[in-house]
Enzyme design. Structure first.
Site, PDB file in Angstrom:
ATOM      1  N   GLU A 130     -27.745  15.944   3.622  1.00 13.19           N
ATOM      2  CA  GLU A 130     -27.372  17.154   3.955  1.00 13.19           C
ATOM      3  C   GLU A 130     -28.276  18.431   3.915  1.00 13.19           C
ATOM      4  O   GLU A 130     -28.056  19.272   4.570  1.00 13.19           O
ATOM      5  CB  GLU A 130     -25.915  17.638   2.912  1.00 13.19           C
ATOM      6  CG  GLU A 130     -24.942  16.590   3.148  1.00 13.19           C
ATOM      7  CD  GLU A 130     -24.182  16.584   4.361  1.00 13.19           C
ATOM      8  OE1 GLU A 130     -24.198  17.701   5.007  1.00 13.19           O
ATOM      9  OE2 GLU A 130     -23.509  15.439   4.902  1.00 13.19           O
ATOM     10  N   SER A 511      23.411 -18.421   4.504  1.00 15.08           N
ATOM     11  CA  SER A 511      24.586 -18.677   3.790  1.00 15.08           C
ATOM     12  C   SER A 511      24.755 -17.632   2.638  1.00 15.08           C
ATOM     13  O   SER A 511      25.861 -17.671   2.184  1.00 15.08           O
ATOM     14  CB  SER A 511      24.363 -19.970   3.136  1.00 15.08           C
ATOM     15  OG  SER A 511      24.346 -21.062   3.907  1.00 15.08           O
TER      16      SER A 511
END
Length: 812
Positions: A130, A511
């Protein structure tokens, strides 16, 4: 006296030469367009241009000074006071009912660390990426700014930035993101002030704790924990280079989303570290050649209960609080039960994998059959797979990892026109067993895989895949008396933001829907738990089809059977006959009242008795909770309070008559005592009720069971709805998971029975006929529960005698 001769008189040749030269010079000067005139004009133009440049320079300098003076004196210019008292945004802490942390939410998830905790290797990587001259300049890098300006002019666009780390701190903390001259000038002014106020170490501390790294992670500590599973104190050079490169574009460079872009950026940072003398070339090149290694992203990335955290996030967004800073959210979860539920579900799936052989290939092809399949695969999938898409691919080769003795490595799989790669070290679920996972496959094997976009892969390598050999599952745990959600498990190894099957999977209950059919019939006084119905084959004709329903045991029928036993044994033919008697609309009405919210289409017909519609696990669990709560209906909920403010909840509402709910609960106790779920009876040793469920072709297996104060629902199935395998059903597949959970969850809880409400009578009956026992009969009798005025009044016949009940049976 005459004077002496001059130097000219002494050398007449020199004098005449000078005269000739002067004549020539004059002659040239008098010609049109001569060289002397042009030179003069050029000099004049240059002089004018120079004066113009100087003038413009003074004007520009004056304008620049004026602009800085104007914007610098702006009363709206932020001060550095905000940086002297650093209090970053807080995450939302999500806790369970006892205050135990189960996860966190927040756009800015961060943990602030001091400069001393930040390793030097990360500092070196960050300044290399940077701001290489960070430790030399006074907050501004004028050469860098000029270089960026020229580069942007030459390219005609903003191709390069010139901001220092100090400027980035100013932008992040003090200024708006707008791109205006005012903001840029103020940025430069404040950067100078900041450099004079704070040390370089303090500036870096602010930067590394505040900057965004993607995936909701802010600051280097949270980023290191998320990507590498460790504190930033412990990261190595390659990891530091990856982190240092992310702030430029956190989402575009995410190693989880875009591993190739992340690797390219990491290589750039390593190169800059070499140029700046922080890293020797040999080490840098070695690290640049290695793949990125990330920590496994599992549920704990968002805490103990990722499913619940995702649900809380949706809840906050729906109530308009997504952008608010909420300190805490108290949920209804029980962290202990949540942990037990997840463990039970994952153990149950692993057992199923072993039982059905879901830990290796699904088949093998060779020769022309292989060629044909590969051609079909390429035609079906000419492009890249969608994330999560499941394909039965072909193993082309196995790349074993020598570092672990060849026990792991990569599985290269043809999934269409292209290949993908499975990192076997990430397949903990299927690695169990005596044989190493890498040794279970050979070229030509068929293997189920899914596109795994969440997994990293090296640049240029095959896209990441994950094994998808076995089925998935979901589990919901409720307090039936309050409808508080105590646990949610959305699948094996559920990932934050993933598909939460506990709330979103719509599957056939099979079921497990039958209790609502019988509840409707009992409520209408059409049957009782003792009513005899003939379990016999029946053919149902419609305009377009003929349907002959079967029981789970094909072609096996029991003849006359009591309704209680029919439910306990999950007899299909009896449920269908009862539904035929009472009608589909009435069952739909009762099921909706109990809590079934999914559509129950009209065209289901009698197939509704077998659960042919779809429901979610949470929906079915909540509907079942109506039975132990004396017929009360309520919506399940997870959030109790937000920021300390309680969320008001409406009271439960009556949906079923309490006596009907009790009779059905009693009947479902028989499912465990003598029916399909009797494996649970010996383990729990307390009053428990429930029902198994299996859909057609064993696509879905269910068990929903409850005590008076704890209910759990379990679903198991494949996401793409393939069959679970031979012999798999609710009792064999889902029930063991439920038993595993409940036996641990009920430890320390007193055994309670279901409270019998008014309106229910207990009557001794003959087990064979469902009638009152014959005079003097003592054996073959049981106590049965009935609604008032529905108990039998006729006695069972003496052996060999015929009754009206017999005649009715024969006509069924």
């Amino acid at each position: 006296m005459s004077a002496g001769p001059s130097l000219q008189d002494r050398d007449p040749r020199r004098g005449s030469g000078r005269r000739r030269a002067g004549a020539k010079k004059r002659a040239r000067g008098s010609g049109g367009g001569g060289g002397g005139g042009r030179r003069a004009r050029v000099l004049a133009v240059l002089k004018f241009a120079g004066l113009t440049v100087v003038a413009l320079g003074f004007v520009g300098l004056a304008a620049l000074v004026g602009m800085f003076s104007y914007y610098g004196s702006d009363p709206r210019l932020p001060t550095l006071k905000a940086l002297s008292d650093y209090h970053p945004k807080q995450v939302t802490r999500i806790v369970d009912r006892n205050g135990v942390s189960v996860g966190e939410l927040g756009a800015e998830k961060r943990t602030v660390v001091p400069y001393a905790a930040i390793p030097k290797v990360l500092i070196n990587a960050v300044v290399s990426a940077e701001d290489a001259e960070f430790f030399q300049h006074a907050g501004l890098n004028y050469r860098g700014m000029l270089r960026a300006f020229i580069e942007n002019v030459l390219r005609g666009r903003a191709a390069q930035g010139g901001s220092t780390i100090t400027q980035q701190v100013v932008k992040t903390f003090l200024l708006s993101p707008e791109r205006t001259m005012r903001r840029k000038v103020q940025e430069i002014i404040l950067a100078r002030q900041l450099s004079q106020t704070l040390s370089k170490e303090e500036v870096l501390t602010l930067y590394l704790n505040q900057i965004y790294y993607g995936h909701g992670r802010y600051g280097c500590e949270e980023a290191a924990r998320y990507f590498f599973g460790k504190s930033v104190r412990d990261i190595d050079t390659a990891e530091a280079a990856l982190l240092a490169g992310l702030p430029q574009s956190p989402e575009r460079l995410s190693p989880r989303k875009h591993p190739e872009a992340a690797k390219t950026r990491q290589r750039y940072v390593l190169g800059r570290m070499i140029e700046n003398g922080y890293l020797d070339r040999a080490t840098g090149e070695k690290l640049a050649a290695e793949p990125i290694r990330l920590a496994r992203e599992t549920g704990p990335a968002r805490g103990l209960a990722s499913e619940a955290v995702d649900s809380v996030a949706r809840f906050l967004a729906e109530r308009g609080g997504a952008g608010e800073a909420v300190a805490s959210v108290e949920t209804t979860l029980d962290a202990h039960l949540q942990d037990l539920a997840r463990q039970a579900l994952e153990r149950g799936l692993e057992d199923l994998d072993a039982r059905q052989g879901y830990r290796g290939r699904s088949g093998h092809l060779a020769g022309k059959a292989l060629e044909k399949y590969l051609a079909e695969l390429a035609k079906a999938h000419p492009g890249a797979l969608r994330d999560g898409q499941i394909v039965e691919g072909v193993v082309t080769r196995i790349e074993k990892d020598a570092a672990v003795g060849g026990k792991s490595g990569r599985l290269i799989v043809q999934v269409g026109a292209a290949e993908g790669a499975v990192d076997l070290s990430l397949e903990a679920r299927y690695a169990k067993g005596p044989k190493a996972l890498a040794d279970r496959f050979v070229a030509g094997d068929l293997v189920r895989v899914r596109a795994a976009g969440e997994r990293p892969h090296a640049e240029g390598a095959a896209p990441a895949l994950a094994l998808d050999l076995g089925p998935q599952a979901a589990m919901v745990v409720l307090d039936p008396q309050t409808r508080q959600i105590l646990a949610l498990v959305g699948g094996y190894d559920y990932r934050p933001g993933g598909f939460d099957r506990s709330q979103a999977a719509h599957r056939q209950p099979g079921s497990a829907f039958k209790p609502f059919v019988y509840a409707t019939a009992i409520d209408q006084h059409k049957v009782t738990a003792a009513t005899l119905v003939n379990d016999s084959p029946e053919v149902y004709e419609s305009v377009s089809s003929v349907w002959k329903p079967q029981n789970y045991e094909k072609e096996e029928f029991r003849g006359p059977i009591r309704v209680r036993t029919a439910l306990a044994q999950s007899i299909n033919t009896v449920a269908i006959k009862v539904l035929s008697e009472i009608g589909v609309p009435s069952v739909r009405t009762l099921a909706a009242a109990a809590g079934i919210t999914s559509p129950m289409p009209d065209d289901l017909g009698l197939a509704m008795a077998l659960g042919a519609m779809t429901v979610t696990p949470l929906e079915l669990a909540n509907a079942y909770a109506t039975f132990p709560s004396s017929g009360q209906r309520g919506d399940p909920y997870l959030v109790q309070s937000v920021g300390g403010q309680a969320i008001e909840r409406p009271p439960l509402q009556a949906a079923l008559k309490p006596e009907v709910a009790y009779v059905l609960t009693s009947m479902m106790r028989s499912v465990i005592d003598e029916g399909t779920a009797r494996a649970a009876a010996g383990r729990l040793r307390r009053p428990v009720a429930g029902k198994t469920g299996t859909s057609n072709d064993q696509h879905d297996a269910w068990f929903v069971g409850f005590t008076p104060d704890l209910l759990a629902a379990v679903w198991v199935g494949f996401d793409d709805k393939q069959g679970l395998g031979r012999g798999e059903a609710g009792a064999r597949t889902a029930l063991p998971i439920w038993i595993d959970f409940m036996t641990k969850a009920l430890v320390g809880r007193p055994a309670r029975d279901f409270a019998q409400p008014p309106g229910v009578v207990v009557q001794r009956i003959d087990k064979t006929t469902g009638l009152l026992p014959a005079a003097g009969q003592e054996s073959n009798t049981i106590d049965e529960v009935f609604l008032l005025d529905t108990a039998p009044k006729e006695q069972a016949p003496v052996a060999g005698a015929e009754t009206s009940a017999d005649k009715l049976l024969l006509n069924q």
